[in-house]
Design an enzyme around this catalytic site. Structure first.
Site, PDB file in Angstrom:
ATOM      1  NE  ARG A 232      38.964  22.107  47.707  1.00 20.87           N
ATOM      2  CZ  ARG A 232      39.823  21.137  47.217  1.00 20.87           C
ATOM      3  NH1 ARG A 232      40.412  21.595  46.115  1.00 20.87           N
ATOM      4  NH2 ARG A 232      40.020  20.024  47.382  1.00 20.87           N
TER       5      ARG A 232
ATOM      6  CE1 TYR B  86      38.497  46.861  53.122  1.00 21.06           C
ATOM      7  CE2 TYR B  86      39.213  44.822  52.222  1.00 21.06           C
ATOM      8  CZ  TYR B  86      38.709  45.593  53.242  1.00 21.06           C
ATOM      9  OH  TYR B  86      38.381  44.895  54.412  1.00 21.06           O
TER      10      TYR B  86
ATOM     11  CG  ASP C 169      38.237  46.137  43.795  1.00 25.69           C
ATOM     12  OD1 ASP C 169      36.984  46.464  43.697  1.00 25.69           O
ATOM     13  OD2 ASP C 169      38.816  45.712  44.759  1.00 25.69           O
TER      14      ASP C 169
ATOM     15  CE  LYS D  85      32.248  45.289  51.157  1.00 28.02           C
ATOM     16  NZ  LYS D  85      33.478  44.896  50.700  1.00 28.02           N
TER      17      LYS D  85
HETATM   18  N1  LCS Z   1      37.811  45.401  47.181  1.00 27.64           N
HETATM   19  C1  LCS Z   1      37.164  46.524  47.716  1.00 27.64           C
HETATM   20  C2  LCS Z   1      37.323  47.865  46.916  1.00 27.64           C
HETATM   21  C3  LCS Z   1      36.472  46.555  49.042  1.00 27.64           C
HETATM   22  O1  LCS Z   1      36.011  47.862  49.631  1.00 27.64           O
HETATM   23  C4  LCS Z   1      36.580  45.476  49.726  1.00 27.64           C
HETATM   24  C5  LCS Z   1      35.962  45.448  51.039  1.00 27.64           C
HETATM   25  C6  LCS Z   1      37.278  44.263  49.123  1.00 27.64           C
HETATM   26  C7  LCS Z   1      37.733  44.437  48.006  1.00 27.64           C
HETATM   27  C8  LCS Z   1      37.355  43.087  49.952  1.00 27.64           C
HETATM   28  O2  LCS Z   1      36.044  42.374  49.859  1.00 27.64           O
HETATM   29  P1  LCS Z   1      35.521  41.223  50.860  1.00 27.64           P
HETATM   30  O3  LCS Z   1      36.573  40.026  51.122  1.00 27.64           O
HETATM   31  O4  LCS Z   1      35.297  41.875  52.165  1.00 27.64           O
HETATM   32  O5  LCS Z   1      34.596  40.882  50.318  1.00 27.64           O
HETATM   33  N2  LCS Z   1      35.814  46.650  51.741  1.00 27.64           N
HETATM   34  C9  LCS Z   1      35.152  46.949  52.793  1.00 27.64           C
HETATM   35  C10 LCS Z   1      35.052  47.910  53.288  1.00 27.64           C
HETATM   36  O6  LCS Z   1      35.205  49.424  52.660  1.00 27.64           O
HETATM   37  N3  LCS Z   1      34.668  47.982  54.473  1.00 27.64           N
HETATM   38  O7  LCS Z   1      34.512  46.804  54.886  1.00 27.64           O
HETATM   39  C11 LCS Z   1      34.950  45.863  53.844  1.00 27.64           C
END
Ligand code: LCS
Length: 397
Positions: free
Chosen positions: A59, A112, A184, A209
């Site tokens: 951690r 998001y 972001d 992603k």
């Molecule tokens: N920032 C953006 C621009 C995102 O699209 C997402 C997730 C996150 C942060 C959060 O990331 P995670 O915790 O899921 O790794 N976006 C999603 C979407 O557009 N479809 O499913 C998840």
């Protein structure tokens, strides 16, 4: 070669991806361990005091995670990277490392869905106020600054509308007022956009992603100045504990090796699909930064190295037609997430942005009929064939 002299493709292949010095294994090992043995008490105590380098407990740090952190900070041209259990863990840890009760955040109203919920529902319970504005309007940004504003937060391009924010303009306002900018960069990845080059303080990603790229993990990263990232590592990452597993760090590192070629291949497909959609009779509107019809196409050319592979569009016939299209695709998958090898379509209003109220979605420009597509690596002719048959069923054209 020094990493600062490497081009991005070379960094993606080599930084954090060095062969194991112990065995020569060309692929760095996965240190799948929770803890590290100290040779003696004095050494353990010195590591805890930060007087000696060396791992303690995963951690607090792990060699496989460190390798990923070195990789992403090199790609983003930042000083230090940190890895997290998810994009949301990265975003929440960075923000909570900055704000205290009584502080104020300016955020774009189109982000998001879970970021929106974190800002408006969780942070506000701890005495942090949040103003949601349109950060693409620099006058609004300037007017929204208060004496207690600590952060300006936005996505560019935004999920799911692909609206862009002029990073140079916002950074100018933020610097004048001593405010930290957090951007972001999930949609572009460091291949197509490096916000730190525009003076942004902290870059966050859902590494789930494009960085991971294969739809097989959940991860997040953040990159910024060393002093600030050390503060995050020693506070919110360590004590709230949104730590990435070593195996998932290794998977992201593996994904990064092909990040530049994947980004370019997907972008090539996306350009063809965006043009196809734009001239299709059943399509009302297409949002893709690479189209000259995008109102911020010039800004896209100025601050990005490419246009990416995310497209949103609205059909003539609105929500019902969009639903029919999403139910009719055969090759494209109906699924949230983005940035993986296969093409994904989803419905922001009922899926990724369903945690926003209808009013908040309307303010953010997320129409009920909006369909989002994350273009993958299939042959573009097959994707066009699939979209054509689905569009015919949905719109009659
Ligand atoms: N920032 C953006 C621009 C995102 O699209 C997402 C997730 C996150 C942060 C959060 O990331 P995670 O915790 O899921 O790794 N976006 C999603 C979407 O557009 N479809 O499913 C998840």
């Amino acid at each position: 070669m020094d990493k600062d002299d490497m081009r991005l493709e070379t960094k993606a292949t080599h930084v954090g991806q060095e062969p194991d010095p112990l065995t020569g294994s060309i692929v760095p090992p996965i240190y799948q361990t929770s803890t590290f043995v100290f040779p003696n008490v004095d050494e353990g105590a010195a590591r805890f005091r930060g007087e000696k380098d060396g791992y303690i407990y995963t951690r607090l740090g792990n060699p496989t995670i460190t390798a990923l952190e070195r990789s992403v900070s090199a790609l983003e041209n930042g000083e230090k990277g940190l890895a997290f259990a998810s994009g949301m863990a990265a975003i929440s840890s960075v923000i909570m490392a900055i704000v205290s009760a009584g502080d104020h955040i300016i955020a774009d109203k189109c982000v998001y869905g879970c970021t929106f919920a974190f800002l408006t529902e969780i942070l506000t319970r701890f005495g942090v106020s949040v103003d949601l504005i349109d950060c693409s309007d620099l006058e609004q940004v300037e007017k929204s600054v208060k004496p207690n504003t600590r952060i300006i937060y936005f996505e560019t391009p935004a999920n799911p509308t692909l609206k862009m924010v002029d990073m140079e303009g916002v950074v100018r306002i933020a610097k004048k007022n001593g405010i930290t900018t957090v951007v972001d960069n999930t949609f572009m990845s460091p291949v197509f956009q490096r916000p730190i080059e525009w003076g942004v303080d902290v870059v966050v990603h859902s590494a789930t992603k494009f960085l991971g790229g294969h739809g097989d993990l959940i991860a997040g990263v953040a990159v910024g100045r060393k002093e600030f990232m050390d503060h995050v590592a020693e506070t919110t990452l360590k004590d709230i504990g949104g730590v990435l597993s070593p195996f998932d760090a290794w998977l992201v590192l593996r994904g990064i090796k092909t990040l530049p070629v994947r980004m370019r291949a997907a972008q090539g497909n996306a350009m063809v699909i965006a043009r196809f959609l734009e001239q299709h009779q059943g399509v009302e509107r297409v949002y893709y930064p690479g189209l000259s019809s995008h109102p911020q196409h010039e800004l896209a050319k100025k601050q990005m190295y490419g246009f990416g592979s995310m497209i949103s569009f609205e059909l003539k016939g609105g929500f019902d037609a969009g639903k029919k299209l999403m139910d009719s695709v055969e090759l494209c998958h109906l699924a949230v997430s983005l940035g993986e090898t296969s093409t994904l379509v989803e419905h922001p209003a009922s899926m990724t942005h369903s945690s926003m109220t209808p009013e908040a979605r309307e303010a953010a420009g997320i129409a009920d009929g909006l369909v989002r597509i994350s273009v993958g690596l299939e042959h573009v002719d097959d994707l066009i064939a699939d979209l054509s048959q689905a569009l015919k069923k949905a719109t009659g054209f």
